[in-house]
Design a protein around this motif. Sequence first.
Motif, PDB file in Angstrom:
ATOM      1  N   THR A 152      10.500 -18.996 -48.739  1.00  0.00           N
ATOM      2  CA  THR A 152      10.125 -20.381 -48.499  1.00  0.00           C
ATOM      3  C   THR A 152       8.878 -20.398 -47.642  1.00  0.00           C
ATOM      4  O   THR A 152       8.616 -19.475 -46.878  1.00  0.00           O
ATOM      5  CB  THR A 152      11.239 -21.141 -47.764  1.00  0.00           C
ATOM      6  N   THR A 153       8.084 -21.455 -47.769  1.00  0.00           N
ATOM      7  CA  THR A 153       6.902 -21.608 -46.915  1.00  0.00           C
ATOM      8  C   THR A 153       7.086 -22.832 -46.042  1.00  0.00           C
ATOM      9  O   THR A 153       7.403 -22.740 -44.870  1.00  0.00           O
ATOM     10  CB  THR A 153       5.620 -21.723 -47.753  1.00  0.00           C
ATOM     11  N   CYS A 177       1.818 -24.861 -56.869  1.00  0.00           N
ATOM     12  CA  CYS A 177       2.128 -23.629 -56.145  1.00  0.00           C
ATOM     13  C   CYS A 177       1.115 -22.559 -56.515  1.00  0.00           C
ATOM     14  O   CYS A 177       0.929 -22.267 -57.699  1.00  0.00           O
ATOM     15  CB  CYS A 177       3.548 -23.166 -56.496  1.00  0.00           C
ATOM     16  N   ASP A 179      -0.679 -19.112 -57.381  1.00  0.00           N
ATOM     17  CA  ASP A 179      -0.220 -17.848 -57.937  1.00  0.00           C
ATOM     18  C   ASP A 179      -0.476 -16.726 -56.941  1.00  0.00           C
ATOM     19  O   ASP A 179      -1.513 -16.720 -56.262  1.00  0.00           O
ATOM     20  CB  ASP A 179      -0.953 -17.530 -59.242  1.00  0.00           C
ATOM     21  N   GLY A 230      -3.265 -19.749 -51.553  1.00  0.00           N
ATOM     22  CA  GLY A 230      -2.011 -19.546 -50.829  1.00  0.00           C
ATOM     23  C   GLY A 230      -2.168 -18.796 -49.530  1.00  0.00           C
ATOM     24  O   GLY A 230      -1.178 -18.340 -48.952  1.00  0.00           O
ATOM     25  N   TYR A 233      -1.137 -22.735 -45.486  1.00  0.00           N
ATOM     26  CA  TYR A 233      -0.368 -23.880 -45.957  1.00  0.00           C
ATOM     27  C   TYR A 233      -0.202 -24.864 -44.806  1.00  0.00           C
ATOM     28  O   TYR A 233      -0.430 -24.528 -43.643  1.00  0.00           O
ATOM     29  CB  TYR A 233       1.002 -23.449 -46.498  1.00  0.00           C
TER      30      TYR A 233
END
Length: 341
Positions: A152-153, A177, A179, A230, A233
Amino acid sequence: MNTTLAPQAAPTELLDALDRQLVHALALDGRASFSRLAAVLGVTDQTVVRRYRRLHGERLLRVIGLPFSDRVGISESWLRIQCAPGAAMPIADALARRPDIGWVKIQSGGSEVACVVRSYSADERDALLLQKLPRTQHVTGVTAQSLLHTYTTTTGQQWMDDSGLTEEQTRALARPCPDPGEETRLDAADQAMLAVLARDGRTGYPELARAAGRSESTVRRRLEHLRDTGAIYFDVEILPEHFGLTVQAALFATVAPHNLAEAGEALSRHPEIPWLAAATGTTNLVGSVVCRDRGALYTYVTERIGALRTVQQLEVVPVLRHVKRAGLLTDGSRLFEPPGH
């Protein structure tokens, strides 16, 4: 500094329906403009600005920008520090002041401090684990587990699902989301920008540009690139109590290695689990649990986790107090604590 909520109101009374929708919207996109938030929520820009400023100004909510450790070369370890009676609070306070420490909690009857240590090198980590902590007075034992993979983020988006946002509103705000890609190396300008975003994820581009020593257009492009890949965040820090979740606990599960990914993915989809990671050690899944009350926690453990045949052993440890939350580079003050904590 111990920052508390206003004593005249209980936490669950401080947010109305629109406040909760705004919090959920920010959890979906912490840097969405006020005008975009207003359009999705169906209210005026001025209403969104006023609501956000109240929540932020009264220290009920904070948007933070953080690096995603798995993708920027940061190693993380989960520490459980056993303390002599009465020593947990001073030790937790000292750890909270360190910029490389996050999620400082007092748990297990008040005799244990748990935290996450983040480091760019083994030397940084080992200096804390092998030198500083063992020599700290009243520390009676330390257990360290390296975090191998985070399932989880953002914390809390799932347990915010009852905020009242429709599926259409959620889709309008949710970002795709990213990659998994190659590891991103953060340079000094990135680090300076992140230091600001970790305190306030909605900081404007002019201030970010001054901190990074870059132009506003360069900072804007770089920030979008880091989000798209990514590397970083945005998350919302807010007490779960505002969504009616009054019980928090740490979870330690043992899973056979060949079932680890399956169990981790299954648990990470549970709204009761805001954070979960695979770790070294016998308890190779560690995470956090939030529930409405002790009865809901019992039901969750016996029915939801109990239904997962891949989980061989389980330890659930109550969290008595959060001393520091997610922020990587926060000032270490105890934010958002309810009255009496």
